[in-house]
Design a protein around this motif. Structure first.
Motif, mmCIF file in Angstrom:
data_model
loop_
_atom_site.group_PDB
_atom_site.id
_atom_site.type_symbol
_atom_site.label_atom_id
_atom_site.label_comp_id
_atom_site.label_asym_id
_atom_site.label_seq_id
_atom_site.Cartn_x
_atom_site.Cartn_y
_atom_site.Cartn_z
ATOM 1 N N VAL A 182 0.621 -1.249 -0.163
ATOM 2 C CA VAL A 182 -0.075 0.001 -0.011
ATOM 3 C C VAL A 182 0.776 1.190 0.160
ATOM 4 O O VAL A 182 1.872 1.354 0.899
ATOM 5 C CB VAL A 182 -0.829 0.087 1.331
ATOM 6 C CG1 VAL A 182 -1.647 1.223 1.345
ATOM 7 C CG2 VAL A 182 -1.868 -1.376 1.235
ATOM 8 N N THR A 184 0.748 5.578 0.378
ATOM 9 C CA THR A 184 0.069 6.415 0.655
ATOM 10 C C THR A 184 0.301 7.625 -0.666
ATOM 11 O O THR A 184 1.152 7.425 -1.466
ATOM 12 C CB THR A 184 0.542 7.286 1.995
ATOM 13 O OG1 THR A 184 1.757 7.673 1.814
ATOM 14 C CG2 THR A 184 0.495 6.234 3.032
ATOM 15 N N ARG A 185 -0.658 8.466 -0.505
ATOM 16 C CA ARG A 185 -0.718 9.579 -1.687
ATOM 17 C C ARG A 185 0.581 10.534 -1.460
ATOM 18 O O ARG A 185 1.352 10.739 -2.361
ATOM 19 C CB ARG A 185 -2.042 10.645 -1.644
ATOM 20 C CG ARG A 185 -3.148 9.794 -1.814
ATOM 21 C CD ARG A 185 -4.391 10.624 -1.304
ATOM 22 N NE ARG A 185 -5.825 9.908 -1.919
ATOM 23 C CZ ARG A 185 -6.115 9.047 -0.913
ATOM 24 N NH1 ARG A 185 -5.961 8.677 0.021
ATOM 25 N NH2 ARG A 185 -7.604 8.332 -1.599
ATOM 26 N N SER A 186 0.960 10.438 -0.127
ATOM 27 C CA SER A 186 2.137 11.438 -0.046
ATOM 28 C C SER A 186 3.206 10.559 -0.523
ATOM 29 O O SER A 186 4.556 11.302 -1.369
ATOM 30 C CB SER A 186 2.403 11.611 1.552
ATOM 31 O OG SER A 186 1.369 12.491 1.932
ATOM 32 N N GLN A 187 3.452 9.368 -0.343
ATOM 33 C CA GLN A 187 4.466 8.561 -0.838
ATOM 34 C C GLN A 187 4.422 8.550 -2.564
ATOM 35 O O GLN A 187 5.744 8.593 -3.163
ATOM 36 C CB GLN A 187 4.348 6.977 -0.262
ATOM 37 C CG GLN A 187 4.560 7.071 0.995
ATOM 38 C CD GLN A 187 4.606 5.517 1.506
ATOM 39 O OE1 GLN A 187 3.415 4.819 1.117
ATOM 40 N NE2 GLN A 187 5.230 4.900 2.611
ATOM 41 N N GLU A 201 -2.435 16.246 -2.925
ATOM 42 C CA GLU A 201 -2.907 14.772 -3.040
ATOM 43 C C GLU A 201 -3.828 14.514 -4.123
ATOM 44 O O GLU A 201 -3.853 13.507 -4.577
ATOM 45 C CB GLU A 201 -3.209 14.314 -1.836
ATOM 46 C CG GLU A 201 -1.924 14.363 -0.664
ATOM 47 C CD GLU A 201 -2.357 13.604 0.642
ATOM 48 O OE1 GLU A 201 -3.221 13.458 1.017
ATOM 49 O OE2 GLU A 201 -1.210 13.552 1.363
ATOM 50 N N ASP A 205 -4.999 11.386 -6.867
ATOM 51 C CA ASP A 205 -6.438 11.070 -7.300
ATOM 52 C C ASP A 205 -6.770 11.018 -8.667
ATOM 53 O O ASP A 205 -7.232 10.150 -9.233
ATOM 54 C CB ASP A 205 -7.390 11.536 -6.127
ATOM 55 C CG ASP A 205 -6.973 11.396 -4.724
ATOM 56 O OD1 ASP A 205 -6.439 10.197 -4.543
ATOM 57 O OD2 ASP A 205 -7.568 11.983 -4.014
ATOM 58 N N THR A 225 -7.913 0.582 -4.216
ATOM 59 C CA THR A 225 -8.322 1.572 -2.897
ATOM 60 C C THR A 225 -8.368 0.943 -1.700
ATOM 61 O O THR A 225 -9.035 0.175 -1.363
ATOM 62 C CB THR A 225 -9.553 2.489 -3.142
ATOM 63 O OG1 THR A 225 -9.387 3.231 -4.406
ATOM 64 C CG2 THR A 225 -9.301 3.675 -1.967
ATOM 65 N N VAL A 229 -5.904 4.994 3.595
ATOM 66 C CA VAL A 229 -4.613 4.952 3.509
ATOM 67 C C VAL A 229 -3.940 5.297 2.153
ATOM 68 O O VAL A 229 -3.233 6.438 1.973
ATOM 69 C CB VAL A 229 -4.122 3.539 3.852
ATOM 70 C CG1 VAL A 229 -2.475 3.250 3.818
ATOM 71 C CG2 VAL A 229 -4.593 2.856 4.940
ATOM 72 N N GLY A 230 -4.346 4.599 1.195
ATOM 73 C CA GLY A 230 -3.784 5.117 -0.373
ATOM 74 C C GLY A 230 -4.279 3.803 -1.302
ATOM 75 O O GLY A 230 -5.361 3.464 -1.224
ATOM 76 N N TYR A 231 -3.285 3.418 -2.025
ATOM 77 C CA TYR A 231 -3.575 2.684 -3.095
ATOM 78 C C TYR A 231 -2.457 1.617 -3.283
ATOM 79 O O TYR A 231 -1.427 1.567 -3.020
ATOM 80 C CB TYR A 231 -3.419 3.398 -4.431
ATOM 81 C CG TYR A 231 -4.563 4.536 -4.863
ATOM 82 C CD1 TYR A 231 -5.651 4.246 -5.008
ATOM 83 C CD2 TYR A 231 -3.972 5.876 -4.256
ATOM 84 C CE1 TYR A 231 -6.696 5.376 -4.965
ATOM 85 C CE2 TYR A 231 -4.883 6.826 -4.545
ATOM 86 C CZ TYR A 231 -6.230 6.705 -4.781
ATOM 87 O OH TYR A 231 -7.327 7.567 -4.882
ATOM 88 N N LYS A 232 -2.908 0.637 -3.854
ATOM 89 C CA LYS A 232 -2.086 -0.556 -4.170
ATOM 90 C C LYS A 232 -2.298 -1.258 -5.300
ATOM 91 O O LYS A 232 -3.493 -1.191 -6.005
ATOM 92 C CB LYS A 232 -2.156 -1.676 -2.950
ATOM 93 C CG LYS A 232 -3.636 -2.485 -2.863
ATOM 94 C CD LYS A 232 -3.579 -3.367 -1.706
ATOM 95 C CE LYS A 232 -4.936 -4.164 -1.863
ATOM 96 N NZ LYS A 232 -4.719 -5.188 -0.693
#
Length: 239
Positions: A182, A184-187, A201, A205, A225, A229-232
């Protein structure tokens, strides 16, 4: 670096010209949508970065962005927008902009965004030249996905994934290189856009949404999603 700045405010152009000169970049200006398309279409491969204001006379910036993307799906494009609504910003990103800066903008921020986008794009080009042009191996492979990062070929469910913008390709490469991890958007902002502290961010998206649309045309969705948390990337259960 060759920059085409499409902006109808002459004072803004004069200010940016001073900074472009300081960076020793080559540049040209277009002051309305019609002139912008004429200058771009005269030599689409000339430009390393396009800076595009959305509020233009003669032809709207959104339409100019769409027309530029039809000619070149890959030229790096940064929107400059005084429209502070999320829908306008997301729409511009979905049309094909790689990033956006809200006006009035910090010149330092804009220069940093230009450098980050150029650095990522130029690095990809150097990697492509360095590696064998006809390399038919795939350096990222999962159950239903394979990617050659040198030739920039992508296959999902044994079907080619075409017309990915540079940012969409980099985003997919980042996610698929570590399946089921996973992000995060920040990552993702740091890894794909090369900036962390002043990134929005919503940029992530919007690109995820556009990338998903292209992948959904081929088969079951592989970008998942993880709420809150974010995306994978996960194609293990897609049979």
């Amino acid at each position: 670096m060759q920059i085409l700045m499409i902006e109808d405010n002459h004072s803004v152009c004069e200010m940016m010209a001073m900074f472009f000169k300081k960076e020793k970049w080559q540049y040209d200006f277009a002051y309305d949508g019609i002139e912008a398309e004429e200058k771009f279409n005269a030599d689409p491969h000339k430009w390393d970065i396009i800076l595009l204001d959305l509020n233009l006379p003669k032809k709207d910036g959104m339409q100019v962005a769409a027309d530029i993307r039809r000619v070149s799906p890959t030229v790096p494009l940064i929107m400059l927008t005084a429209r502070d609504t999320e829908s306008d910003q997301v729409l511009g990103l979905e049309i094909g902009a790689d990033d956006y800066v809200t006006k009035p903008f910090s010149t330092i921020t804009l220069i940093a965004r230009i450098k980050a986008l150029y650095r990522r794009t130029h690095l990809n080009k150097l990697e492509d030249v360095h590696d064998a042009e006809n390399d038919d191996t795939f350096d990222i492979q999962t159950k239903h996905f394979k990617m050659n990062t040198k030739t920039r070929e992508v296959f999902l469910y044994d079907k080619p994934v075409n017309d990915l913008t540079p940012k969409e390709f980099d985003l997919l490469k980042t996610l698929a290189s570590k399946p089921r991890q996973v992000f995060t958007r920040s990552q993702l902002l740091q890894l794909v856009w090369d900036y962390e502290y002043y990134g929005d961010e919503r940029t992530v998206d919007a690109h995820i949404k556009k990338l998903r649309q292209k992948l959904e045309d081929i088969g079951p969705q592989v970008i998942k999603t993880v709420w809150g948390v974010g995306y994978k990337f996960d194609d293990e259960g897609n049979d």
